[in-house]
Design a protein around this motif. Structure first.
Motif, PDB file in Angstrom:
ATOM      1  N   ASP A 251       0.836  -1.190   0.000  1.00  0.00           N
ATOM      2  CA  ASP A 251       0.000   0.000   0.000  1.00  0.00           C
ATOM      3  C   ASP A 251       0.878   1.251   0.000  1.00  0.00           C
ATOM      4  OD1 ASP A 251      -1.685   2.245   1.081  1.00  0.00           O
ATOM      5  OD2 ASP A 251      -3.199   0.657   1.000  1.00  0.00           O
ATOM      6  N   GLY A 252       0.497   2.234  -0.786  1.00  0.00           N
ATOM      7  CA  GLY A 252       1.258   3.470  -0.885  1.00  0.00           C
ATOM      8  C   GLY A 252       1.377   4.217   0.418  1.00  0.00           C
ATOM      9  N   GLU A 253       0.457   3.983   1.378  1.00  0.00           N
ATOM     10  CA  GLU A 253       0.541   4.642   2.671  1.00  0.00           C
ATOM     11  C   GLU A 253       1.698   4.087   3.499  1.00  0.00           C
ATOM     12  OE1 GLU A 253      -3.160   4.337   4.628  1.00  0.00           O
ATOM     13  OE2 GLU A 253      -4.253   5.590   3.207  1.00  0.00           O
ATOM     14  N   ILE A 254       2.146   2.880   3.155  1.00  0.00           N
ATOM     15  CA  ILE A 254       3.264   2.267   3.888  1.00  0.00           C
ATOM     16  C   ILE A 254       4.588   2.701   3.287  1.00  0.00           C
ATOM     17  CG2 ILE A 254       4.326   0.080   4.554  1.00  0.00           C
ATOM     18  CD1 ILE A 254       1.572  -1.171   4.505  1.00  0.00           C
ATOM     19  N   ILE A 255       4.720   2.571   1.969  1.00  0.00           N
ATOM     20  CA  ILE A 255       5.951   2.979   1.296  1.00  0.00           C
ATOM     21  C   ILE A 255       5.617   3.361  -0.134  1.00  0.00           C
ATOM     22  CG2 ILE A 255       6.510   0.593   0.679  1.00  0.00           C
ATOM     23  CD1 ILE A 255       9.450   1.369   0.845  1.00  0.00           C
ATOM     24  N   GLU A 256       6.235   4.418  -0.604  1.00  0.00           N
ATOM     25  CA  GLU A 256       6.017   4.868  -1.976  1.00  0.00           C
ATOM     26  C   GLU A 256       7.251   5.620  -2.436  1.00  0.00           C
ATOM     27  OE1 GLU A 256       2.605   7.074  -4.691  1.00  0.00           O
ATOM     28  OE2 GLU A 256       2.576   7.268  -2.531  1.00  0.00           O
ATOM     29  N   ARG A 257       7.681   5.342  -3.632  1.00  0.00           N
ATOM     30  CA  ARG A 257       8.836   6.025  -4.187  1.00  0.00           C
ATOM     31  C   ARG A 257       8.378   7.115  -5.150  1.00  0.00           C
ATOM     32  NH1 ARG A 257      13.895   1.955  -5.071  1.00  0.00           N
ATOM     33  NH2 ARG A 257      13.712   0.837  -3.098  1.00  0.00           N
ATOM     34  N   SER A 258       9.085   8.210  -5.106  1.00  0.00           N
ATOM     35  CA  SER A 258       8.745   9.312  -5.992  1.00  0.00           C
ATOM     36  C   SER A 258      10.018   9.894  -6.582  1.00  0.00           C
ATOM     37  CB  SER A 258       7.976  10.404  -5.229  1.00  0.00           C
ATOM     38  OG  SER A 258       8.770  10.942  -4.182  1.00  0.00           O
ATOM     39  N   LEU A 259       9.882  10.527  -7.725  1.00  0.00           N
ATOM     40  CA  LEU A 259      11.001  11.169  -8.399  1.00  0.00           C
ATOM     41  C   LEU A 259      10.763  12.672  -8.392  1.00  0.00           C
ATOM     42  CD1 LEU A 259      13.613  10.937 -10.047  1.00  0.00           C
ATOM     43  CD2 LEU A 259      12.198  10.759 -12.110  1.00  0.00           C
ATOM     44  N   ASP A 260      11.551  13.360  -7.592  1.00  0.00           N
ATOM     45  CA  ASP A 260      11.407  14.813  -7.486  1.00  0.00           C
ATOM     46  C   ASP A 260      12.187  15.493  -8.607  1.00  0.00           C
ATOM     47  OD1 ASP A 260       9.873  14.555  -5.212  1.00  0.00           O
ATOM     48  OD2 ASP A 260      11.609  14.577  -3.881  1.00  0.00           O
ATOM     49  N   ILE A 261      11.534  16.389  -9.310  1.00  0.00           N
ATOM     50  CA  ILE A 261      12.158  17.126 -10.410  1.00  0.00           C
ATOM     51  C   ILE A 261      12.200  18.601 -10.037  1.00  0.00           C
ATOM     52  CG2 ILE A 261      12.041  17.701 -12.853  1.00  0.00           C
ATOM     53  CD1 ILE A 261      10.474  15.133 -13.291  1.00  0.00           C
ATOM     54  N   ARG A 262      13.377  19.178 -10.115  1.00  0.00           N
ATOM     55  CA  ARG A 262      13.531  20.584  -9.739  1.00  0.00           C
ATOM     56  C   ARG A 262      12.917  21.481 -10.808  1.00  0.00           C
ATOM     57  NH1 ARG A 262      17.715  24.088 -10.874  1.00  0.00           N
ATOM     58  NH2 ARG A 262      18.997  22.349 -11.594  1.00  0.00           N
ATOM     59  N   PRO A 263      11.955  22.320 -10.413  1.00  0.00           N
ATOM     60  CA  PRO A 263      11.352  23.240 -11.401  1.00  0.00           C
ATOM     61  C   PRO A 263      12.412  24.142 -12.026  1.00  0.00           C
ATOM     62  CG  PRO A 263      10.076  23.187  -9.368  1.00  0.00           C
ATOM     63  CD  PRO A 263      11.342  22.443  -9.082  1.00  0.00           C
ATOM     64  N   GLY A 264      12.312  24.315 -13.306  1.00  0.00           N
ATOM     65  CA  GLY A 264      13.255  25.172 -14.016  1.00  0.00           C
ATOM     66  C   GLY A 264      14.490  24.459 -14.507  1.00  0.00           C
ATOM     67  N   ALA A 265      14.632  23.155 -14.166  1.00  0.00           N
ATOM     68  CA  ALA A 265      15.805  22.414 -14.621  1.00  0.00           C
ATOM     69  C   ALA A 265      15.742  22.215 -16.129  1.00  0.00           C
ATOM     70  CB  ALA A 265      15.873  21.061 -13.913  1.00  0.00           C
ATOM     71  N   LYS A 266      16.901  22.303 -16.780  1.00  0.00           N
ATOM     72  CA  LYS A 266      16.947  22.150 -18.224  1.00  0.00           C
ATOM     73  C   LYS A 266      16.886  20.670 -18.573  1.00  0.00           C
ATOM     74  CE  LYS A 266      19.707  23.336 -22.292  1.00  0.00           C
ATOM     75  NZ  LYS A 266      20.957  23.958 -22.778  1.00  0.00           N
ATOM     76  N   PRO A 267      15.858  20.236 -19.289  1.00  0.00           N
ATOM     77  CA  PRO A 267      15.738  18.804 -19.621  1.00  0.00           C
ATOM     78  C   PRO A 267      16.779  18.388 -20.651  1.00  0.00           C
ATOM     79  CG  PRO A 267      14.024  20.055 -20.718  1.00  0.00           C
ATOM     80  CD  PRO A 267      14.739  21.035 -19.832  1.00  0.00           C
TER      81      PRO A 267
END
Length: 327
Positions: A251-267
């Protein structure tokens, strides 16, 4: 007399630790500190420095015929054995038992080690997470707490006047370094790693006549074993994952992975890697299976990212990608 542990017994700063249990004990009327309580040791040990300070006549030692193992992997011959009284508690409530110690001559960061012989003789109960030990006495339960800071000092080898020795060797460190050969991991022949079954096997259906729900068991079992095993598997068939939809993950309430992307970063765009049609179909089938099992889910690009990263319409829907939501 029942022995229980409650939240009041937890006096440590944090429950996340791997610290040893180091206590004080009264041995032969001497108050000895830096005593390790080791459930993994089959013997109780006093080291010669401690034994000498206790001013016990060495002629009282009895012969020790068995070699001790575990000190750096080399056998150690004890100087002898001796039975000494070990006391815990106070004047109002105390408990004393005679423990047989092996006297060992070596440099070690602890003054004594209390092993399973002591624990069994005292019928002591240890809560390692709390660094707390309890044992029954005539007027109630006696509680001892481990010194967490002392245990950490000893582990780091920073206690004044002590040196943490991890091995025994007659040669010097330089000589040992010269003669010691570096470890080389043997190469593994993956083609020869195979799983084989001893004897014939048979398939057993666990869900009526659905042919894809079966298990494989030995065909040469005794009738009693065969019926018992099949009955057990049928009783617990709900634990098998027959389809991808049975894989619910965590369940996502137990553990969940996310990918944080910095706003304004050049792709940055990576080089396109082409796959064969066979691999494309296999990847698509796997993605569909994970979507069906709710292991991954489609999400939308953030608005700021969607405006900077072009999306090929023939590859995926506009502004849509796949992200892991559960493990």
């Amino acid at each position: 007399m029942p022995i229980t542990f409650t939240e009041k017994d937890f006096t440590l700063k944090t429950a996340s630790h791997n610290d040893a249990m180091v206590i004080e004990a009264i041995i032969a009327n001497w108050k000895i500190g830096n005593v390790l309580v080791d459930t993994g040791s089959s013997i109780d040990i006093i080291f010669t420095n401690t034994f000498t300070e206790m001013k016990i006549d060495p002629h009282l030692l009895e012969p020790a015929e068995v070699l001790l193992l575990g000190f750096g992997g080399k056998p150690v011959k004890a100087l002898g054995k001796i039975s000494l009284p070990v006391l815990f508690g106070n004047l109002d409530n105390a408990r004393t038992e005679h423990i047989t110690f092996d006297v060992v001559e070596m440099c070690y960061p602890y003054f004594a080690i209390l092993g399973r012989g002591f624990i069994n003789k005292m019928d002591a109960t240890i809560r390692q997470l709390f660094l707390c030990m309890k044992l029954s006495a005539l007027k109630g339960v006696i509680t001892m707490y481990g010194d967490q800071q002392m245990a950490r000092n000893i582990e780091r080898g920073s206690t004044s006047g002590q040196k943490n020795v991890h091995h025994l060797a007659a040669a010097s460190e330089a000589e040992e370094h010269e003669t010691k050969k570096p470890y080389v991991e043997p190469k593994r022949d993956r083609n020869k790693i195979k799983i084989s079954v001893d004897g014939e096997t048979k398939r057993v259906l666990l869900d009526g006549y659905i042919t894809d729900r079966y298990v494989t068991i030995g065909a040469n079992l005794e009738p009693r074993e065969d019926h018992g095993l099949i009955a057990f598997l049928n009783k617990n068939k709900y634990v098998f994952a027959w389809f991808a939809s049975d894989l619910h993950g965590v369940d996502g309430e137990i553990i969940e992975r996310s990918l944080d992307i910095r706003p304004g970063a050049k792709p940055k765009k990576q080089k396109l890697r082409k796959m064969s049609d066979e691999k494309v179909h296999a990847v698509k089938a796997e993605v569909d299976r994970l979507l069906e099992a709710n292991v991954i889910r489609p999400i939308l690009y953030p608005e700021w990212l969607a405006n900077t990263v072009p999306v090929r319409k023939n590859k995926m829907a506009d502004g849509e990608c796949v992200s892991i939501s559960q493990i």
